[in-house]
Design a protein around this motif. Structure first.
Motif, short mmCIF file in Angstrom:
data_model
loop_
_atom_site.label_atom_id
_atom_site.label_comp_id
_atom_site.label_asym_id
_atom_site.label_seq_id
_atom_site.Cartn_x
_atom_site.Cartn_y
_atom_site.Cartn_z
N HIS A 124 0.78 -1.30 0.28
CA HIS A 124 -0.04 -0.22 -0.18
C HIS A 124 0.52 1.64 -0.49
O HIS A 124 1.03 2.49 -0.74
CB HIS A 124 -1.26 -0.67 1.32
N GLU A 125 1.73 1.48 1.28
CA GLU A 125 2.59 2.42 0.84
C GLU A 125 3.88 2.57 -0.02
O GLU A 125 3.47 3.47 -1.28
CB GLU A 125 3.59 2.24 1.79
N HIS A 128 1.64 3.75 -3.09
CA HIS A 128 1.44 6.01 -2.60
C HIS A 128 2.49 6.32 -3.51
O HIS A 128 2.88 8.17 -3.96
CB HIS A 128 1.45 6.14 -1.19
N PHE A 179 -3.49 11.80 2.96
CA PHE A 179 -3.63 11.83 1.28
C PHE A 179 -5.53 11.43 1.03
O PHE A 179 -5.79 11.76 1.92
CB PHE A 179 -2.98 10.56 1.17
N GLU A 184 -6.16 7.13 -1.34
CA GLU A 184 -6.00 5.54 -0.97
C GLU A 184 -7.11 4.14 -1.73
O GLU A 184 -6.58 3.45 -1.16
CB GLU A 184 -6.96 5.80 1.01
N HIS A 230 -6.00 7.84 7.62
CA HIS A 230 -6.44 6.63 6.69
C HIS A 230 -7.73 6.73 6.91
O HIS A 230 -8.54 6.19 7.93
CB HIS A 230 -6.05 5.27 7.10
ZN LIG Z 1 -2.33 5.48 3.04
#
Ligand SMILES: [Zn+2]
Length: 276
Positions: A124-125, A128, A179, A184, A230
């Motif tokens: 996930h990171e 981004h 974000f 997300e 988040h």
């Molecule tokens: Zn995130």
């Protein structure tokens, strides 16, 4: 009179840029170049290193980096110099800085029950960063409220000074904690693809969200930071579950992960994040 005209001109230019930003898909228009993004990330990372205690254990670090490297090989976008560091904090969280640095809180390694869950968080990171979400947020912030001084710095004299200004703005505005919901969602979807292509079972990502939900009921402070940055796992689980369903498979766990968990248990416990 003269200054009035200049002011009108500036707002005219800003107006055009604003139209460009709102009209173009976020990924295609950015006031921040890849080089600037990398420089901003390095400066912010240096600042983070002053404030965040890094877990300095060669085996744990190398383990997290090895998962990161496998994911990065599948990442789309510019060839950033990704780095992976472990913060010695017990709260569950992870964050990505512009252009490469990823931080994982030690609490995630304690809470995760298999390797695919950790791969899901890191994926996930990485997503981004690969999708340049920080550059998008910076562009939006510059347009929206950081004023024309910063815009001038970006459009005008390029190079070190403006990157420093952006790094400062990035930190003081906590942009990396903000974000958008769309970002997300995209990081979940792209991250899921990354982890699967790298060979992990995509269900790990959903499982980690379930762990977060359980933790939220059991010990709210341990997930507070995560929830401040988040969207709620509820929506994300529902959305991901349909994607994941279409082809579970891949690595769920490894003896290495269990060895790392056992190793962490023997160390002095992770610290609590300072509360402010
Ligand atoms: Zn995130």
């Amino acid at each position: 009179m003269k200054s009035q005209r200049i002011a009108v001109f500036i707002s005219f230019v800003a107006g055009i840029v604003f139209v460009l930003v709102t009209a173009a898909p976020a990924a295609q228009f950015s006031l921040v170049s890849v080089e600037q993004e990398i420089e901003i990330g390095q400066q912010v990372d240096a600042q983070v290193r002053k404030e965040v205690p890094e877990l300095r254990d060669a085996q744990v670090s190398e383990y997290v980096r090895s998962i990161g490297r496998r994911l990065v090989r599948q990442a789309p976008g510019p060839k950033y110099a990704y780095s992976f560091s472990v913060a010695d904090y017990r709260e569950m969280n992870a964050f990505a800085l512009p252009g490469g640095p990823v931080w994982l809180h030690r609490g995630v390694l304690h809470a995760a029950t298999n390797e695919s869950q950790v791969a899901g968080v890191l994926a996930h990171e990485v997503a981004h960063i690969a999708q340049r979400h920080a550059a998008d947020q910076l562009t939006k912030a510059m347009m929206a409220n950081l004023g024309l001084g910063l815009l001038g710095a970006v459009l005008g004299n390029g190079g070190g000074a403006s990157a420093a200004q952006m790094a400062a703005a990035f930190l003081t505005n906590g942009i990396f904690l903000k974000f958008s919901r769309d970002d997300e969602r995209e990081a979940d979807a792209v991250g899921l693809q990354l982890m699967r292509r790298a060979g992990w079972d995509g269900r790990g990502m959903v499982e980690l969200f379930e762990i977060l939900q359980r933790e939220a009921r059991r010990n709210p402070t341990s997930v507070e930071v995560f929830f401040s940055s988040h969207p709620s796992p509820q929506d994300r689980i529902a959305r991901l579950q349909s994607d994941v369903g279409r082809g579970a498979g891949g690595t769920r766990d490894t003896p290495q992960f269990q060895a790392i968990k056992a190793r962490l248990q023997k160390m002095s416990p992770p610290r609590a994040m300072p509360r402010n």
